[in-house]
Design a protein around this motif. Structure first.
Motif, mmCIF file in Angstrom:
data_model
loop_
_atom_site.group_PDB
_atom_site.id
_atom_site.type_symbol
_atom_site.label_atom_id
_atom_site.label_comp_id
_atom_site.label_asym_id
_atom_site.label_seq_id
_atom_site.Cartn_x
_atom_site.Cartn_y
_atom_site.Cartn_z
ATOM 1 N N ALA A 1 -13.470 107.381 31.402
ATOM 2 C CA ALA A 1 -14.886 107.375 31.037
ATOM 3 C C ALA A 1 -15.391 108.782 30.728
ATOM 4 O O ALA A 1 -16.173 108.980 29.787
ATOM 5 C CB ALA A 1 -15.702 106.754 32.160
ATOM 6 N N MET A 2 -14.966 109.762 31.517
ATOM 7 C CA MET A 2 -15.404 111.135 31.293
ATOM 8 C C MET A 2 -14.896 111.667 29.950
ATOM 9 O O MET A 2 -15.642 112.330 29.206
ATOM 10 C CB MET A 2 -14.919 112.027 32.433
ATOM 11 N N PHE A 3 -13.650 111.353 29.621
ATOM 12 C CA PHE A 3 -13.097 111.793 28.335
ATOM 13 C C PHE A 3 -13.847 111.123 27.187
ATOM 14 O O PHE A 3 -14.158 111.753 26.169
ATOM 15 C CB PHE A 3 -11.605 111.461 28.265
ATOM 16 N N GLY A 4 -14.163 109.842 27.357
ATOM 17 C CA GLY A 4 -14.916 109.146 26.320
ATOM 18 C C GLY A 4 -16.315 109.706 26.139
ATOM 19 O O GLY A 4 -16.827 109.786 25.011
ATOM 20 N N GLN A 5 -16.940 110.119 27.237
ATOM 21 C CA GLN A 5 -18.267 110.737 27.154
ATOM 22 C C GLN A 5 -18.205 112.047 26.369
ATOM 23 O O GLN A 5 -19.088 112.342 25.551
ATOM 24 C CB GLN A 5 -18.815 110.989 28.561
ATOM 25 N N PHE A 6 -17.166 112.826 26.598
ATOM 26 C CA PHE A 6 -16.975 114.074 25.851
ATOM 27 C C PHE A 6 -16.881 113.799 24.348
ATOM 28 O O PHE A 6 -17.549 114.449 23.532
ATOM 29 C CB PHE A 6 -15.709 114.780 26.348
ATOM 30 N N LEU A 7 -16.066 112.805 23.976
ATOM 31 C CA LEU A 7 -15.911 112.484 22.560
ATOM 32 C C LEU A 7 -17.213 111.957 21.956
ATOM 33 O O LEU A 7 -17.564 112.298 20.823
ATOM 34 C CB LEU A 7 -14.801 111.451 22.382
ATOM 35 N N SER A 8 -17.942 111.150 22.717
ATOM 36 C CA SER A 8 -19.194 110.585 22.215
ATOM 37 C C SER A 8 -20.186 111.677 21.840
ATOM 38 O O SER A 8 -20.777 111.653 20.751
ATOM 39 C CB SER A 8 -19.820 109.658 23.265
ATOM 40 N N MET A 9 -20.381 112.628 22.754
ATOM 41 C CA MET A 9 -21.354 113.683 22.496
ATOM 42 C C MET A 9 -20.905 114.587 21.341
ATOM 43 O O MET A 9 -21.723 115.059 20.540
ATOM 44 C CB MET A 9 -21.577 114.511 23.761
ATOM 45 N N LEU A 10 -19.595 114.785 21.244
ATOM 46 C CA LEU A 10 -19.075 115.572 20.123
ATOM 47 C C LEU A 10 -19.344 114.860 18.799
ATOM 48 O O LEU A 10 -19.789 115.477 17.818
ATOM 49 C CB LEU A 10 -17.575 115.802 20.308
ATOM 50 N N THR B 1 -32.707 125.926 19.091
ATOM 51 C CA THR B 1 -31.386 125.316 18.919
ATOM 52 C C THR B 1 -31.548 123.986 18.195
ATOM 53 O O THR B 1 -32.386 123.165 18.581
ATOM 54 C CB THR B 1 -30.720 125.058 20.280
ATOM 55 N N PRO B 2 -30.784 123.726 17.138
ATOM 56 C CA PRO B 2 -30.896 122.427 16.468
ATOM 57 C C PRO B 2 -30.483 121.296 17.403
ATOM 58 O O PRO B 2 -29.719 121.503 18.346
ATOM 59 C CB PRO B 2 -29.925 122.563 15.284
ATOM 60 N N TYR B 3 -30.992 120.102 17.137
ATOM 61 C CA TYR B 3 -30.674 118.966 17.995
ATOM 62 C C TYR B 3 -29.167 118.730 18.067
ATOM 63 O O TYR B 3 -28.626 118.384 19.126
ATOM 64 C CB TYR B 3 -31.370 117.710 17.481
ATOM 65 N N SER B 4 -28.484 118.928 16.962
ATOM 66 C CA SER B 4 -27.027 118.746 16.964
ATOM 67 C C SER B 4 -26.353 119.745 17.905
ATOM 68 O O SER B 4 -25.324 119.443 18.531
ATOM 69 C CB SER B 4 -26.468 118.899 15.547
ATOM 70 N N GLY B 5 -26.933 120.939 18.028
ATOM 71 C CA GLY B 5 -26.385 121.933 18.944
ATOM 72 C C GLY B 5 -26.541 121.535 20.400
ATOM 73 O O GLY B 5 -25.685 121.841 21.239
ATOM 74 N N VAL B 6 -27.621 120.823 20.722
ATOM 75 C CA VAL B 6 -27.813 120.327 22.084
ATOM 76 C C VAL B 6 -26.724 119.302 22.423
ATOM 77 O O VAL B 6 -26.183 119.291 23.537
ATOM 78 C CB VAL B 6 -29.216 119.716 22.245
ATOM 79 N N PHE B 7 -26.393 118.451 21.464
ATOM 80 C CA PHE B 7 -25.329 117.469 21.694
ATOM 81 C C PHE B 7 -23.966 118.150 21.839
ATOM 82 O O PHE B 7 -23.124 117.708 22.635
ATOM 83 C CB PHE B 7 -25.291 116.452 20.559
ATOM 84 N N LEU B 8 -23.749 119.204 21.093
ATOM 85 C CA LEU B 8 -22.497 119.940 21.229
ATOM 86 C C LEU B 8 -22.388 120.563 22.619
ATOM 87 O O LEU B 8 -21.314 120.540 23.251
ATOM 88 C CB LEU B 8 -22.419 121.024 20.154
#
Length: 406
Positions: free
Chosen positions: A85-94, A166-173
């Motif tokens: 689940a943690m790995f999937g969360q990382f990929l989702s936000m990326l 910071t752009p919104y995309s940067g917050v997700f990164l």
């Protein structure tokens, strides 16, 4: 005996704190984008209806995911599921940070839903396994502090990032980096045998789990099960009003900048954090019903005030009250669930009652997005106050009867 330490063996104590640390990072990665997620969707071209639809995808699809995935919680090792689940969360936000148009958010939301459907029921099942029944409220409160901390630090970090344009995309990164850090913490702190497979405890549970579906059906349709389901659906639907439309309302109607909107969410997170452990101690001392009644009474008042007040200073106080009552509700509900659920079916039962939360969240998000233009946010918040009042009246049904205690 005080605290957790005297009640856990050394290895279990390490497991407890490993879970708290990893869960905090997991939830911070979600909370840091919460204030700006609706604004990010609008930036990528979403209409008000699409806003509600995309946000509702998570709870709606979690319903199906938990039906399909919940048996894994009891039949497989807990920790490998958390790692996945943690790995999937990382990929989702990326993926969110890289999404060029609104169309991309639909498959990403589906993928993230699967990860979230795995993480929370698995984590709370581990807490139930680690905690003695007479201290369950204390343990649940300590664990849920990880969520409280995330609901405080996440919006604070979001506010800081937005204040520096910071752009919104940067917050997700940045969020994806937090998830990756949580994954690394699990890999470093967990013993190898827990990373790669079952433990004896989980094997024992698997061997005894022959009637789990019948048992969960009996629990779900019992008087207390129906009442708890309604209460959770009511709160989650109303809570989703805030996560779906409050940021848009605060930005477009109240004219607050993103940094101030994030600060309001942070205030909620501060009181949410501070009252998790005291709520656990309170519910162990006075029982589950009285704190739950108080929590829902305060939530009802919160949404009534939210519909009327516009001054930033007053909204700070309202969000503080929201966080306090949210903390008391969460700790008490999860403690109550642990009380009424047999150990061998905790995974599937926590998944079921989490599913009830997702049902409300899906309906609430879809309704709030669709009704925003027609009804306006203040009216929707008033409606939320009425729904919470109806849940308040259901709480006495959660009391034990003599038959329950046999």
């Amino acid at each position: 005996m005080e605290g957790v330490e005297p009640e856990l063996m050394e290895s279990s104590k390490k497991d407890f704190y490993t879970l708290v640390v990893s869960a905090a990072l997991f939830h911070i990665s979600s909370q840091v984008v919460l204030p700006i997620f609706p604004l990010y969707l609008m930036e990528r071209g979403a209409s008000a209806f699409e806003l509600g639809l995309i946000i509702s995808l998570r709870p709606a699809l979690t319903i199906l995911s938990k039906f399909l995935l919940s048996p894994l919680i009891d039949r497989s090792g807990r920790w490998p599921i958390l790692l996945t689940a943690m790995f999937g969360q990382f990929l989702s936000m990326l993926f969110y940070s890289l999404a060029p148009t609104i169309v991309w958010f639909y498959p990403i939301r589906v993928f993230q839903t699967i990860c979230l459907a795995l993480f929370s029921p698995t984590a709370i099942s581990i807490i139930y396994d680690l905690s003695p029944s007479e201290r369950r409220g204390d343990f649940v409160g300590r664990y849920l502090t990880s969520y409280g901390v995330s609901s405080m630090l996440g919006p604070l970090l979001c506010s800081i990032l937005c204040s520096y344009s910071t752009p919104y995309s940067g917050v997700f990164l940045f969020s994806s980096f937090l998830s990756l850090t949580g994954l690394a913490a699990l890999l470093i702190l967990l013993p190898p045998h827990k990373i790669i497979g079952h433990t004896a405890l989980y094997k024992g549970i698997k061997s005894r789990e022959t009637t789990s579906l019948g048992s969960i059906r009996k629990l779900a349709f019992s008087r207390r099960g129906i009442a708890l389901s309604y209460v959770r659906v009511a709160f989650s639907s109303v809570n989703s009003f805030v996560t779906t439309i409050f940021s848009v309302y605060a930005s477009e109607v109240l004219l607050y900048p993103p940094a101030e909107i994030a600060l309001l969410f942070m205030v909620k997170g501060v009181t949410n954090t501070l009252f998790r452990v005291p709520s656990g101690l309170l519910t162990d001392r006075v029982g589950r019903i009285k704190p739950l009644l108080l929590a829902y009474a305060l939530l009802t008042l919160t949404f009534l005030l939210l519909s009327e007040l516009r001054d930033f200073r007053f909204l700070v106080l309202v969000m503080a009250l929201y966080g306090l009552s949210h903390a008391m509700r969460a700790v008490t509900e999860w403690s109550l669930l642990g009380d009424i659920t047999p150990r061998e079916m905790r995974g599937i039962s926590t998944a079921y009652f989490s599913l009830m939360f997702d049902v409300g969240g899906g309906v609430g998000s879809l309704f709030a997005g669709a009704a925003l233009t027609l009804l306006g946010a203040p009216f929707i918040f008033k409606l939320g106050s009425m729904i919470l009042a109806s849940a308040l009246m259901m709480i006495p049904s959660l009391r034990k009867t003599r038959q329950n205690t046999r």
